[in-house]
Design an enzyme around this catalytic site. Structure first.
Site, PDB file in Angstrom:
ATOM      1  N   GLU A  66       0.843  -1.197   0.000  1.00 44.03           N
ATOM      2  CA  GLU A  66       0.000   0.000   0.000  1.00 44.03           C
ATOM      3  C   GLU A  66       0.887   1.260   0.000  1.00 44.03           C
ATOM      4  O   GLU A  66       1.838   1.319   0.762  1.00 44.03           O
ATOM      5  CB  GLU A  66      -0.906   0.036   1.233  1.00 44.03           C
ATOM      6  CG  GLU A  66      -1.980   1.098   1.099  1.00 44.03           C
ATOM      7  CD  GLU A  66      -2.946   1.149   2.286  1.00 44.03           C
ATOM      8  OE1 GLU A  66      -2.579   0.685   3.380  1.00 44.03           O
ATOM      9  OE2 GLU A  66      -4.047   1.654   2.111  1.00 44.03           O
TER      10      GLU A  66
ATOM     11  N   HIS B 197      -7.250  -3.281  14.772  1.00 47.80           N
ATOM     12  CA  HIS B 197      -7.371  -2.405  13.597  1.00 47.80           C
ATOM     13  C   HIS B 197      -7.229  -3.225  12.310  1.00 47.80           C
ATOM     14  O   HIS B 197      -8.059  -3.131  11.398  1.00 47.80           O
ATOM     15  CB  HIS B 197      -6.293  -1.310  13.684  1.00 47.80           C
ATOM     16  CG  HIS B 197      -6.157  -0.416  12.494  1.00 47.80           C
ATOM     17  ND1 HIS B 197      -6.399   0.934  12.533  1.00 47.80           N
ATOM     18  CD2 HIS B 197      -5.780  -0.667  11.210  1.00 47.80           C
ATOM     19  CE1 HIS B 197      -6.192   1.467  11.352  1.00 47.80           C
ATOM     20  NE2 HIS B 197      -5.806   0.507  10.524  1.00 47.80           N
ATOM     21  N   GLU B 198      -6.168  -4.032  12.248  1.00 44.57           N
ATOM     22  CA  GLU B 198      -5.943  -4.800  11.010  1.00 44.57           C
ATOM     23  C   GLU B 198      -7.065  -5.807  10.787  1.00 44.57           C
ATOM     24  O   GLU B 198      -7.485  -6.036   9.651  1.00 44.57           O
ATOM     25  CB  GLU B 198      -4.586  -5.502  11.050  1.00 44.57           C
ATOM     26  CG  GLU B 198      -3.384  -4.583  11.289  1.00 44.57           C
ATOM     27  CD  GLU B 198      -3.355  -3.329  10.426  1.00 44.57           C
ATOM     28  OE1 GLU B 198      -3.841  -3.371   9.280  1.00 44.57           O
ATOM     29  OE2 GLU B 198      -2.866  -2.287  10.913  1.00 44.57           O
TER      30      GLU B 198
ATOM     31  N   HIS C 186     -10.080  -4.307   9.226  1.00 41.43           N
ATOM     32  CA  HIS C 186      -9.895  -4.104   7.778  1.00 41.43           C
ATOM     33  C   HIS C 186     -10.275  -5.339   6.954  1.00 41.43           C
ATOM     34  O   HIS C 186     -10.531  -5.211   5.755  1.00 41.43           O
ATOM     35  CB  HIS C 186      -8.424  -3.816   7.477  1.00 41.43           C
ATOM     36  CG  HIS C 186      -8.031  -2.380   7.547  1.00 41.43           C
ATOM     37  ND1 HIS C 186      -8.747  -1.376   6.947  1.00 41.43           N
ATOM     38  CD2 HIS C 186      -6.940  -1.780   8.111  1.00 41.43           C
ATOM     39  CE1 HIS C 186      -8.117  -0.212   7.157  1.00 41.43           C
ATOM     40  NE2 HIS C 186      -7.032  -0.433   7.862  1.00 41.43           N
TER      41      HIS C 186
ATOM     42  N   GLU D 138      -9.265   3.967   6.720  1.00 36.14           N
ATOM     43  CA  GLU D 138      -8.452   4.062   7.934  1.00 36.14           C
ATOM     44  C   GLU D 138      -9.258   4.568   9.129  1.00 36.14           C
ATOM     45  O   GLU D 138      -9.088   4.093  10.244  1.00 36.14           O
ATOM     46  CB  GLU D 138      -7.236   4.956   7.694  1.00 36.14           C
ATOM     47  CG  GLU D 138      -6.236   4.363   6.708  1.00 36.14           C
ATOM     48  CD  GLU D 138      -5.819   2.941   7.060  1.00 36.14           C
ATOM     49  OE1 GLU D 138      -5.977   2.520   8.219  1.00 36.14           O
ATOM     50  OE2 GLU D 138      -5.361   2.224   6.160  1.00 36.14           O
TER      51      GLU D 138
ATOM     52  N   GLY E 267       2.803   0.637  11.524  1.00 34.34           N
ATOM     53  CA  GLY E 267       2.498  -0.283  12.610  1.00 34.34           C
ATOM     54  C   GLY E 267       2.236  -1.672  12.059  1.00 34.34           C
ATOM     55  O   GLY E 267       2.779  -2.655  12.544  1.00 34.34           O
ATOM     56  N   ALA E 268       1.398  -1.734  11.035  1.00 33.06           N
ATOM     57  CA  ALA E 268       1.012  -3.022  10.476  1.00 33.06           C
ATOM     58  C   ALA E 268       0.286  -2.797   9.155  1.00 33.06           C
ATOM     59  O   ALA E 268      -0.018  -1.659   8.791  1.00 33.06           O
ATOM     60  CB  ALA E 268       0.100  -3.774  11.441  1.00 33.06           C
ATOM     61  N   MET E 269       0.010  -3.895   8.444  1.00 36.58           N
ATOM     62  CA  MET E 269      -0.699  -3.793   7.153  1.00 36.58           C
ATOM     63  C   MET E 269      -1.686  -4.934   7.024  1.00 36.58           C
ATOM     64  O   MET E 269      -1.369  -6.084   7.297  1.00 36.58           O
ATOM     65  CB  MET E 269       0.325  -3.818   6.011  1.00 36.58           C
ATOM     66  CG  MET E 269      -0.283  -3.819   4.622  1.00 36.58           C
ATOM     67  SD  MET E 269      -1.164  -2.248   4.264  1.00 36.58           S
ATOM     68  CE  MET E 269      -2.316  -2.822   3.006  1.00 36.58           C
ATOM     69  N   GLU E 270      -2.878  -4.559   6.524  1.00 41.17           N
ATOM     70  CA  GLU E 270      -4.015  -5.478   6.517  1.00 41.17           C
ATOM     71  C   GLU E 270      -4.036  -6.398   5.302  1.00 41.17           C
ATOM     72  O   GLU E 270      -5.114  -6.661   4.769  1.00 41.17           O
ATOM     73  CB  GLU E 270      -5.308  -4.659   6.580  1.00 41.17           C
ATOM     74  CG  GLU E 270      -5.632  -3.828   5.321  1.00 41.17           C
ATOM     75  CD  GLU E 270      -5.116  -2.396   5.362  1.00 41.17           C
ATOM     76  OE1 GLU E 270      -4.143  -2.150   6.103  1.00 41.17           O
ATOM     77  OE2 GLU E 270      -5.664  -1.540   4.650  1.00 41.17           O
TER      78      GLU E 270
HETATM   79 ZN   LIG Z   1      -5.346   0.651   8.547  1.00 41.07          ZN
END
Ligand SMILES: [Zn+2]
Length: 852
Positions: free
Chosen positions: A131, A305-306, A309, A328, A271-274
Site C-alpha cells: 500500500e 485495527h488490522e 480491515h 483508515e 504499525g502493520a498492514m491489513e
Molecule cells: Zn489501517
C-alpha cells in the site's frame, strides 16, 4: 506521464475498459540469500477482458529490467513498450493474456519486497508492503484498488524457508534443484493488488485455531528466529480470538479469507498492514524488555485495527484512494470499539483520548491540515494527504457520527453494507446512503461540514450566576481558527463534577445536547448550582478543543488526580495541554500540574504520553530566560516521582525513562551511571537491555559517554535493535563530528529505513544548539532531493522528525519563509518544512507568553 504517478482519471478510464480475470505470479526468491544479488525473477501472467477491442491501455511495473513482454502471443519490445513504470498495451482483444518477465529489486526502504539479514544469526527475511502503489515493484499489475482479481502465487525459495501469502500455505514441492522448493499457493479470493502479500524466509511459526460462530479459522503467528523467545503467542492468540468473536458477531458476516496469519517483521515502516489473511506487523511489538501497559494497549489496537480491515477494506474496498480516509478512520474507530468491549483493555477510549486523538488535534492545527475526505487526484496527492488527519481525526469524527446516529442504527447500516458490497468497490456516498436509511437522519449536510472542511473548533462555556451560585444563563460558545472558519454541529456531553465529601471528584449530573452555530443556549442548566468543575465534551463524543471556566480550571489544578473516572481526567488533561499549546497557560504552570498529578494518574496512556509532552514544553515553550530553572524543576520532580513510584510499576518505568531524558545536572547524570553499574538501585526497576540503551543514550547526549561505551554495549547486544539504538546514541552526542556522521547516514540511501528513523529522532537535541547551527541550511538543501534519493517513506520520516527544531528563532522563521516562498522543492518537503515553521512560530509565541 512522468515517473511513477497515476491519476484518478487514468484509473477510471482503465476500470471502465477492463475486467481482470486472474493473475498468476511466479517469483524466484532464491537470490535473496546472496548479498551480491539485488534482484529476483518475476513472471506475471495476467488474464483480462476488454470492453472495447482494438483499444489501448497500460499495465504497471517498477523493475530495473524487463526481459520479455507478450500480449496475446505477440511479443512487445520492452525497449519501446516499457517506459515510466508502465507497459503500453495496444490493440487489445475481447479477452487478453499478458505475460511479463522481469527482474524486480529487493528494497531496504520497507516498500515493495523488503530484504533483511538478521545481524544476530545472518538469517534472511523478506516481506512485502504494497500500500499504496507498490505491488508493481514485485509483479506486473493494474495498480488500482477497483480492478480486483484472484491471484495465484507460485514462489521458488530455499527449501528450509517458510513462505506465507494470502491463501493457505501449501506443502512445498521439489524444484528440481538441490535445496530449492516451490510453493504453489491456491488461488485467492477476489481482492485488490495492494492487499496481496508475500512473506518468506527462515521465519519461526506457531499455530492455533479459532472456532467461531461461522466455523474454524486457522491462526498462525510468525517472527524471526532470534525473536521467538519474545513472542508471547498465548496472549496474541487470546487477543486474536477475542477480536474475531467480536467482529463476527457485530458485523454478522463470516471472516472471508479462510486462514489468518499475523507476521511480525523487521524494519517495518508503519504499525502493520491489513494484507488479506496475511497481516504484517512491526516486530518491535514483540518486546525484549519490560514495557508499560500503554505499549500493550497500543499493540492490541493495532491487532484489532488490522482485523477490522478484513471486512472494511479487504472484503469491501474503496474505489479509489479518495476514500482511503474512510478505510483508515473506520479501522481506527472499530479497533478501539473492539478493544474496549472484547479485550482486557476496557478503558481503551480513555487511551484514545489521551494519545491518538491528540495527534489528530495537533495535525489539524498545522498549516498542512486538509479536509478528512481529501481530493486525491493522483498518487502524489495520496502521499501528501495520508496522515493523522486520515487516522486520528477521521476516527474521532466517526465516533461523533456514531453518537449522532446511534450505535445500533450505525451497525445495522454497516451489516447491510458488507452484504451488499462484498468483494466490490463502493464509494463513501454508498455507505452514507445505507446509514441514512438505517438511522433515518439526513447525513449529506453532516458529511459536508465534517469531511469536506479542515480545522478544529473550540467549545467554551459562557454563563451567569445568581447570588446562590446557580446558573441564570448558560451557553456553549463555538469558535474556529480564522484560516478554517467552519462552525459545525456537535453531539456534546456536559458533565457537572463535585467533591463527594470524600476527596473524590464525582459526576453529579450529565446531559447531552446538540451544539450548532456560534452560541448554543442550554436552558436545562438554568437554576442548577454551579459545580466545582464543569466539563464540556464529557464522554468524549465530540471532536473539539474545550476550555474550562475559571472555577473549573482552579478545581482541575488543585484536584485533577481525584477524578474517580479516567475519561473526564483525560479530557481535563487535554484541555490544559491545549491551553498550554495555545499560549493561555504558562509552561511552568503546566509543569507544576503534571508533577503534582501524574504520580496518581491511572490511565496507561496518560502516564506515558504526558511526560513526553511536558519535556517538549520545558525545552521549547518555556521562557528562555528561566528555562534552566524550569529544567532543574522538571529534572528533580521526575527524580522524586521515580523514587516514590511503586516498585515494578509502569509509573516507575516511565519516570525512569523520562528522568533519563531530562537529566542535565551532574548529580542526575551520576544517577544514570549508577543505574547502569548498579551503584544506584531503585527497588523494582529492571535495568534490562532497552533501559540500558535509554541510559546510555542520555549519557551520550550529555557528553558523559562517547563511542567507547556505545561500542562496548553493542558487543553485548548484537541484535538489529542494538544496532539501531547504538546509531541513535551516537547521533545524540553533542559534538560536531557526531552530527556530521549522523547526518551523512541519514542522507545515505543504503542506510536501512529503521536505522535512519532512529537517527532522525535522535540527532537534533535541545541544548546542543552550538553544534547544530550548520544543519538548517543542510536540511533545506537536502529537502529538495530527499524524496528522490531515499524513497517516499524514508524521506518523509527524515523530513517530519529530522528538522533541527532546537534552532527555532525569529531568524530561522525568516529563513523558512524565504525558502517556502521559493516554492521549488517537492510538495512533501514543503509540507513538513511548513509544519516545522508553524511549530517554531507557536513555540516563540509561547516563550513570550511564559515570560510575561
Ligand atoms: Zn489501517
Amino acid at each position: 506521464m512522468p515517473g511513477t504517478n497515476l491519476t484518478r482519471d487514468e484509473a477510471a478510464t482503465r476500470a471502465s475498459l477492463l475486467d481482470v480475470t486472474s493473475y498468476t505470479v511466479d517469483l524466484d526468491l532464491t537470490s535473496a540469500t546472496d548479498p551480491d544479488q539485488g534482484t529476483f525473477a518475476s513472471v506475471t501472467t495476467l488474464e483480462f477482458t476488454c470492453r472495447e477491442p482494438g483499444s489501448a491501455t497500460f499495465a504497471d511495473l517498477v523493475a530495473p529490467t524487463v526481459r520479455e513482454i507478450t500480449l496475446n502471443g505477440r511479443s512487445l519490445d520492452p525497449a519501446t513498450a516499457y517506459a515510466d513504470s508502465r507497459i503500453a498495451l495496444d490493440d487489445l482483444e475481447a479477452t487478453n493474456t499478458l505475460v511479463v518477465t522481469a527482474d524486480c529489486a529487493y528494497s531496504n526502504t520497507g516498500e515493495g519486497l523488503h530484504r533483511f539479514v538478521d545481524p544476530a544469526d545472518d538469517r534472511v527475511y523478506l516481506y512485502s508492503q504494497f500500500e499504496v502503489p507498490d505491488a508493481r515493484r514485485v509483479f506486473t499489475t493494474f495498480e488500482q484498488p477497483d480492478l480486483k482479481s484472484v491471484f495465484t502465487f507460485n514462489v521458488t525459495a530455499p527449501s528450509h524457508w517458510v513462505v506465507v501469502s494470502n491463501a493457505a500455505t501449501p506443502e512445498p514441492t521439489d524444484a528440481g534443484q538441490s535445496g530449492v522448493s516451490v510453493w504453489n499457493f491456491p488461488t485467492t479470493k477476489r481482492m485488490s493488488t495492494y492487499i496481496t502479500a508475500i512473506v518468506a524466509g527462515e521465519y519461526h511459526g506457531e499455530f492455533d485455531t479459532y472456532e467461531g460462530k461461522f466455523g474454524t479459522i486457522p491462526l498462525g503467528h510468525y517472527c524471526r528466529q532470534s525473536l521467538k523467545e519474545h513472542m508471547d503467542t498465548a496472549e496474541l492468540v487470546t487477543l486474536t480470538k477475542q477480536s474475531f468473536a467480536f467482529f463476527e458477531e457485530q458485523f454478522d458476516y463470516p471472516y472471508p479469507f479462510g486462514k489468518y496469519d499475523q507476521l511480525y517483521v523487521p524494519e517495518y515502516n508503519a504499525g502493520a498492514m491489513e494484507n488479506a489473511g496475511c497481516v504484517t506487523l512491526r516486530d518491535e511489538y514483540l518486546p525484549r524488555s519490560r514495557q508499560p501497559r500503554s505499549f500493550f494497549e497500543f499493540r492490541t489496537s493495532v491487532i484489532t485495527h488490522e482485523m477490522a480491515h478484513m471486512w472494511f477494506g479487504d472484503l469491501v474496498t474503496m474505489k479509489w484512494w479518495d476514500d482511503l480516509w474512510l478505510n483508515e478512520s473506520f479501522a481506527e474507530w472499530a479497533c478501539y470499539w473492539c478493544e474496549a468491549n472484547a479485550t482486557d483493555f476496557t478503558d481503551a477510549w480513555t487511551g484514545f483520548a489521551n494519545a491518538r486523538k491528540q495527534t489528530g488535534y495537533r495535525a489539524d492545527q498545522l498549516p498542512s491540515t486538509h479536509p478528512i475526505a481529501a481530493d486525491n487526484v493522483d498518487l502524489h496527492a495520496v502521499e501528501v494527504n495520508f496522515d493523522m488527519i486520515t487516522y486520528a481525526k477521521g476516527a474521532s469524527v466517526l465516533k461523533q457520527l456514531v453518537a449522532w446516529v446511534g450505535l445500533e442504527p450505525f451497525l445495522e447500516g454497516l451489516r447491510a453494507y458488507f452484504k451488499e458490497w462484498e468483494y466490490g468497490n463502493p464509494e463513501f456516498k454508498d455507505l452514507l446512503a445505507t446509514l441514512e436509511k438505517s438511522s433515518g437522519r439526513e447525513l449529506q449536510g453532516w458529511a459536508q461540514e465534517w469531511l469536506q472542511t479542515a480545522g478544529v473548533n473550540t467549545l467554551a462555556p459562557a454563563f451567569e450566576l445568581d447570588a446562590d451560585g446557580a446558573y441564570t444563563s448558560f451557553s456553549v460558545e463555538q469558535s474556529a481558527h480564522p484560516d478554517w472558519p467552519t462552525l459545525r454541529r456537535h453531539r456534546l456531553g456536559i458533565g457537572l463534577y463535585d467533591d463527594n465529601g470524600d476527596g473524590r471528584l464525582v459526576r453529579r449530573e450529565y446531559l447531552e445536547i446538540d451544539v450548532e452555530g456560534a452560541s448554543t443556549e442550554v436552558p436545562e442548566l438554568i437554576g442548577t448550582k454551579q459545580p466545582a468543575l464543569l466539563l464540556l465534551n464529557d464522554e468524549d463524543h465530540a471532536y473539539a478543543k474545550i476550555r474550562l471556566d475559571e472555577r473549573s480550571l482552579a478545581t482541575a489544578i488543585s484536584a485533577l488526580s481525584t477524578f474517580e473516572d479516567s475519561l473526564p481526567r483525560a479530557l481535563v488533561w487535554g484541555a490544559a495541554w491545549d491551553m498550554t499549546r495555545d499560549g493561555e497557560m504558562r509552561t511552568r504552570d503546566w509543569t507544576d500540574l503534571v508533577l503534582a498529578n501524574i504520580g496518581q494518574e491511572t490511565d496507561a496512556w496518560a502516564v506515558t504520553r504526558i511526560p513526553a509532552s511536558t519535556a517538549l514544553a520545558v525545552n521549547f515553550y518555556s521562557d528562555p530566560a528561566h528555562r534552566d530553572e524550569l529544567k532543574a524543576t522538571w529534572e528533580s520532580g521526575l527524580r522524586e516521582l521515580l523514587l516514590a513510584a511503586e516498585p515494578g510499576s509502569d509509573h516507575q518505568l516511565t519516570f525512569a525513562r523520562s528522568y533519563a531524558g531530562a537529566a542535565r545536572s551532574d548529580a542526575a547524570l551520576d544517577d544514570l551511571i549508577g543505574l547502569l553499574d548498579g551503584s544506584f538501585a531503585v527497588e523494582g526497576l529492571a535495568i534490562d537491555q532497552d533501559m540500558r540503551w535509554v541510559l546510555i543514550t542520555a549519557l551520550a547526549r550529555s557528553g558523559r559517554f562517547g563511542d567507547a561505551e556505545i561500542d562496548a554495549e553493542l558487543e553485548v547486544d548484537k541484535t538489529i535493535s542494538g544496532q539501531e539504538q547504538a546509531a541513535a546514541a551516537r547521533a545524540s552526542q553533542p559534538t560536531a563530528e557526531a552530527k556530521e556522521r549522523a547526518w551523512a547516514a541519514i542522507v545515505d540511501p543504503t542506510t536501512p529505513n529503521e536505522t535512519s528513523r532512529e537517527i532522525a529522532f535522535s540527532i537534533f537535541r535541545f541544548g546542543q544548539e552550538d553544534v547544530l547551527e550548520p544543519y538548517l541550511e543542510k536540511f533545506l538543501t537536502a529537502a529538495e532531493t530527499l524524496v528522490d534519493v531515499l524513497g517516499f517513506h524514508k524521506a518523509s520520516t527524515v523530513l517530519e522528525y529530522g528538522f533541527p527544531k532546537p534552532l527555532g528563532s525569529e531568524a530561522t522563521l525568516a529563513r523558512l519563509d524565504e525558502w517556502l516562498a521559493d516554492n521549488k522543492a517537492p510538495k512533501q518537503a514543503q509540507r513538513y518544512i511548513g509544519e516545522a515553521r508553524a511549530e517554531i512560530a507557536r513555540a516563540l509565541t509561547n516563550q513570550a507568553f511564559d515570560a510575561s
